[in-house]
Design a protein around this motif. Sequence first.
Motif, PDB file in Angstrom:
ATOM      1  N   GLY A 161       0.870  -1.231   0.014  1.00  0.00           N
ATOM      2  CA  GLY A 161       0.094  -0.057   0.017  1.00  0.00           C
ATOM      3  C   GLY A 161       0.730   1.360   0.118  1.00  0.00           C
ATOM      4  N   VAL A 162       1.973   1.236  -0.333  1.00  0.00           N
ATOM      5  CA  VAL A 162       2.945   2.558  -0.272  1.00  0.00           C
ATOM      6  C   VAL A 162       2.830   2.979  -1.618  1.00  0.00           C
ATOM      7  CG1 VAL A 162       4.520   1.739   1.612  1.00  0.00           C
ATOM      8  CG2 VAL A 162       5.032   1.317  -0.987  1.00  0.00           C
ATOM      9  N   ILE A 164       5.197   8.296   2.976  1.00  0.00           N
ATOM     10  CA  ILE A 164       5.693   9.323   3.753  1.00  0.00           C
ATOM     11  C   ILE A 164       4.520   9.679   4.893  1.00  0.00           C
ATOM     12  CG2 ILE A 164       6.965  10.574   2.284  1.00  0.00           C
ATOM     13  CD1 ILE A 164       4.561  12.853   2.488  1.00  0.00           C
ATOM     14  N   THR A 165       3.243   9.149   4.877  1.00  0.00           N
ATOM     15  CA  THR A 165       2.147   9.337   5.966  1.00  0.00           C
ATOM     16  C   THR A 165       2.152   7.969   6.832  1.00  0.00           C
ATOM     17  OG1 THR A 165       0.392   8.200   4.540  1.00  0.00           O
ATOM     18  CG2 THR A 165       0.887  10.381   4.296  1.00  0.00           C
ATOM     19  N   THR A 222       6.008   2.056   7.497  1.00  0.00           N
ATOM     20  CA  THR A 222       6.468   1.423   5.950  1.00  0.00           C
ATOM     21  C   THR A 222       7.910   2.128   5.985  1.00  0.00           C
ATOM     22  OG1 THR A 222       5.661   3.639   4.946  1.00  0.00           O
ATOM     23  CG2 THR A 222       4.283   1.742   5.162  1.00  0.00           C
ATOM     24  N   PHE A 223       8.516   3.260   6.627  1.00  0.00           N
ATOM     25  CA  PHE A 223       9.673   3.795   6.651  1.00  0.00           C
ATOM     26  C   PHE A 223      10.585   2.886   7.349  1.00  0.00           C
ATOM     27  CE2 PHE A 223      12.996   6.760   8.380  1.00  0.00           C
ATOM     28  CZ  PHE A 223      13.568   6.958   7.171  1.00  0.00           C
ATOM     29  N   GLU A 224       9.923   2.585   8.528  1.00  0.00           N
ATOM     30  CA  GLU A 224      10.742   1.773   9.523  1.00  0.00           C
ATOM     31  C   GLU A 224      11.258   0.347   8.932  1.00  0.00           C
ATOM     32  OE1 GLU A 224       8.283   1.110  13.088  1.00  0.00           O
ATOM     33  OE2 GLU A 224       8.142   3.283  13.009  1.00  0.00           O
ATOM     34  N   SER A 225      10.282  -0.152   7.923  1.00  0.00           N
ATOM     35  CA  SER A 225      10.363  -1.291   7.171  1.00  0.00           C
ATOM     36  C   SER A 225      11.875  -1.292   6.281  1.00  0.00           C
ATOM     37  CB  SER A 225       9.342  -1.832   6.317  1.00  0.00           C
ATOM     38  OG  SER A 225       8.168  -2.120   7.280  1.00  0.00           O
ATOM     39  N   MET A 226      12.194  -0.095   6.007  1.00  0.00           N
ATOM     40  CA  MET A 226      13.136  -0.014   4.846  1.00  0.00           C
ATOM     41  C   MET A 226      14.288  -0.675   5.026  1.00  0.00           C
ATOM     42  SD  MET A 226      12.072   1.943   2.203  1.00  0.00           S
ATOM     43  CE  MET A 226      10.802   0.849   2.374  1.00  0.00           C
ATOM     44  N   GLU A 227      14.839  -0.755   6.423  1.00  0.00           N
ATOM     45  CA  GLU A 227      15.985  -1.443   6.747  1.00  0.00           C
ATOM     46  C   GLU A 227      15.891  -2.907   6.320  1.00  0.00           C
ATOM     47  OE1 GLU A 227      17.220   0.134  10.608  1.00  0.00           O
ATOM     48  OE2 GLU A 227      18.750  -1.440  10.554  1.00  0.00           O
ATOM     49  N   ARG A 228      14.771  -3.291   6.522  1.00  0.00           N
ATOM     50  CA  ARG A 228      14.475  -4.906   6.235  1.00  0.00           C
ATOM     51  C   ARG A 228      14.660  -4.996   4.880  1.00  0.00           C
ATOM     52  NH1 ARG A 228       9.711  -7.209   6.676  1.00  0.00           N
ATOM     53  NH2 ARG A 228       8.994  -5.197   7.488  1.00  0.00           N
ATOM     54  N   HIS A 257      -0.409  17.179   4.747  1.00  0.00           N
ATOM     55  CA  HIS A 257      -0.873  17.300   5.792  1.00  0.00           C
ATOM     56  C   HIS A 257      -0.929  16.204   7.002  1.00  0.00           C
ATOM     57  CE1 HIS A 257      -3.921  16.060   3.137  1.00  0.00           C
ATOM     58  NE2 HIS A 257      -4.728  15.580   4.031  1.00  0.00           N
ATOM     59  N   LEU A 258      -0.594  14.962   6.325  1.00  0.00           N
ATOM     60  CA  LEU A 258      -0.427  13.770   7.003  1.00  0.00           C
ATOM     61  C   LEU A 258       0.765  13.318   7.202  1.00  0.00           C
ATOM     62  CD1 LEU A 258      -3.373  11.853   5.120  1.00  0.00           C
ATOM     63  CD2 LEU A 258      -3.757  12.778   7.312  1.00  0.00           C
TER      64      LEU A 258
END
Lengths: 612, 214
Positions: free
Chosen positions: B22-23, B94-95, B99-105, B131-132
């Motif tokens: 869903g990104v 970015i909202t 999903t950002f935390e998963s980037m490392e994985r 805004h989000l």
Amino acid sequence: MGFLLFCFMADENGEMGFLRIPRLVSSEKKKGKIGVMMRKNRGKEREDEKPRAGQIHLDASGGEDPLWWWRGRDIREVEFGLEVAVAGGIWQWHADLAAEVTIDESVEAIQHLHRQSCLFFSCLVVDSLAIASRVCFVPSYRSWYSQITMGNKEKKPGAFSTVLNSLFTADGKLRDGIDPSIRADVWPFLLGVYDLNSTELERNAVRVRKRKEYENLRRQCRLLSNHCCQGSALVTLDRIYSEVFHNLNEDSCSPKGFEGDNARFSLFMESNGYDNRPVYDRTPDSGSCYSDGEDEEDYSGIIDLDTFLAETGYSESPKEVLRRVAGLDPKLINCGSLRTGVSNCTVEDFATWQRIIRLDAIRADGDLVIHSPNKAGISEEVAKRYAKVVGLKDYDHLDPYMTYHASRLVALLEAYAIYDPEIGYCQGMSDLLSPILAVMSNDYEAFWCFVGFMRKARHNFRLDEFGIRRQLAIVSRIIRSKDAHLYRHLENLQAEDCFFVYRMVVVLFRRELTFEQTTCLWEVLWADQAAIRAGIGRSVRGGKTRLRAPPTDDLLLYAIAACVLQRRKLIIERYKSMDEIIKECNNMAGQLDVWRLLDDAHDLVVTLHGKI
Amino acid sequence: MAYRVDDDYDYLFKVVLIGDAGVGKSNLLSRFTRNEFSLESKSTIGVEFATRSTRVEEKVVKAQIWDTAGQERYRAITSAYYRGAVGALLVYDITRHVTFESMERWLKELREHTNSNVIVMLVGNKADLRHLRAVSTEDAKAFAEKESTFFMETSALESTNVEDAFIEVLTQIHSVMSKKALNVGDDPMALPKGQTISVGSKDDVSVVKKSGCC
């Protein structure tokens, strides 16, 4: 109890075909049990009971089960019976000609006819009380597909022509598949929610139980949602799972450890008339959590379960509610992430599932809107309310019906994740549930239909990929057995593992076919599975069955192989890499003829079923 | 045949799009290859791909972009398609911070399955939802620097930076390849290793034919 049986044949162009059985002529020769049936029928017939044209009145002798003949037949006999029924129908249709029709040596003729005609068979059982209904399930041509219709008080013999008409499309073409108007009645049978041989009474009992079970699952969802939101004490899903089912098994009406809340709950429900009326006395929608809300004039006091929980649950700490509802030992309620506990190879948890479910719910297929019976009844306000109840966001681009649909998707998929924590939620499952929701307006019934569907489909979503790999291997074997040349080409491209049909296997052609085509295909697949459950085709014996294909659990895989085989020339001549085949397979939407696919699949089953 | 025209390219670069469900991976792909966007694009089951030919420093580059299912469950099948990739877009939303935390994985997984020279770009999608915003540009930049990846924020919906992000990746791939080609000799054919030839070149490059969207 009377047994109305009507059947007719037609060829692919919709031409009525019953005059095309010239060899079914008058003969005294009878064969086995069919002969018995025919004699029985004629022996019982009295002058004043002569059926009208188009109907056969088969009286059950001495209060015998009118479906006695159809039960427990092996496939050969069932087919045979079906054909005799057709012959009988013709005979009755031409009763005035006083032609005695039976079958003699014309089995081949029938088989020939069978192959070139599509045969629809419907039977309607109406008892004198006009309540009990039964379904007789008989596989027939078109991949053992049958037209099933149920008798109920709406469908009196007088409605015969209506039912008959429902077999034709608006432009007079013979319809392929189950008439849309009876899908909601038929699917629970096809998907094993109700046994084919069950009585109305038995089904009512199942209904009550299934509704409770579903509501219980929703209750768990609600609690877990609160937990996930607050990040506080959590329990393992499989623990809840076992608790829920332990409770349900003991007493589906009052789960153990639920007394405190249960009293209030029941009281609340009862005071609103929610649980008082017997199930069979309700309108089909009234048992549904969501449908209740939309009909507030009729059931003004009834609210849906989620709203109830939303309103009552929030005042207490989730830990307390959880302990009380699930009957959990406080020691089991641990802080930390909610894991499935099934294995440590997954990092997916219920919160992840909830997030992905919501993502997928708001991008469900729009094409099913036009097929849904209750699309008109959803106001924006109602839709928003449901969205709020299940915590759906970002639905601004959806119309009220799709918002409502998305909310139902969320509710049922969450419930499923708890019901089957080994699978939880996997993308693709919303594709499978969506058409069911469009057809079934009743949530708990839709849920159990989905569970029935998932009995087989769930293996595709397993973490260890065992199911999907097995299925791809079967597709590969079918192609190898049928077309060695194509298979060698695939081997050269290192594509013999058939990973290029991955999506077709996982979502059963949902991405390639329209809603209408998908439901036709799925009904055929379900009919085969139902036939297997009913024991049809288990004891195939004798040479008579040689030309036939038994119902198979893997019909989908044959259809997928057929789909690849239809493109063999293109693949062999033009495609020089696996990438190109993947692209071809991913771009088949709108290009498939579902009945041709099924015919080809059926032919493959006929030639290969013993070898795969 | 139209089928043939599509083959007129100097280089074929395989690029993978990875990131949580869903990104917006599929919409980035459809925006880049067909200039389309849909709020209701369905989840990707398994893998899909699309291609687009574009000109990078006088060469026609055919980008074969593989879009993958985001859910963990599909990781085993999708990672099989990383093989031979020379570029990757690591996409987060970015909202949604998770999903950002998963980037490392995702990065770890990518590096396990691909050559170390793979060009990686961190992509913060849905930048139109200002805004989000839940992931700051600074955090993302810091991560990109730490991991030595490129970084860009995009909006497939508003068509912001999508073209730039892909073109940048393709240009970087081309540049790395050219450098390596100089070192190896003058034979670009010597570059790709392994079974799947994903960075290839046509024998006949004397006439560069018109490039464009496929």
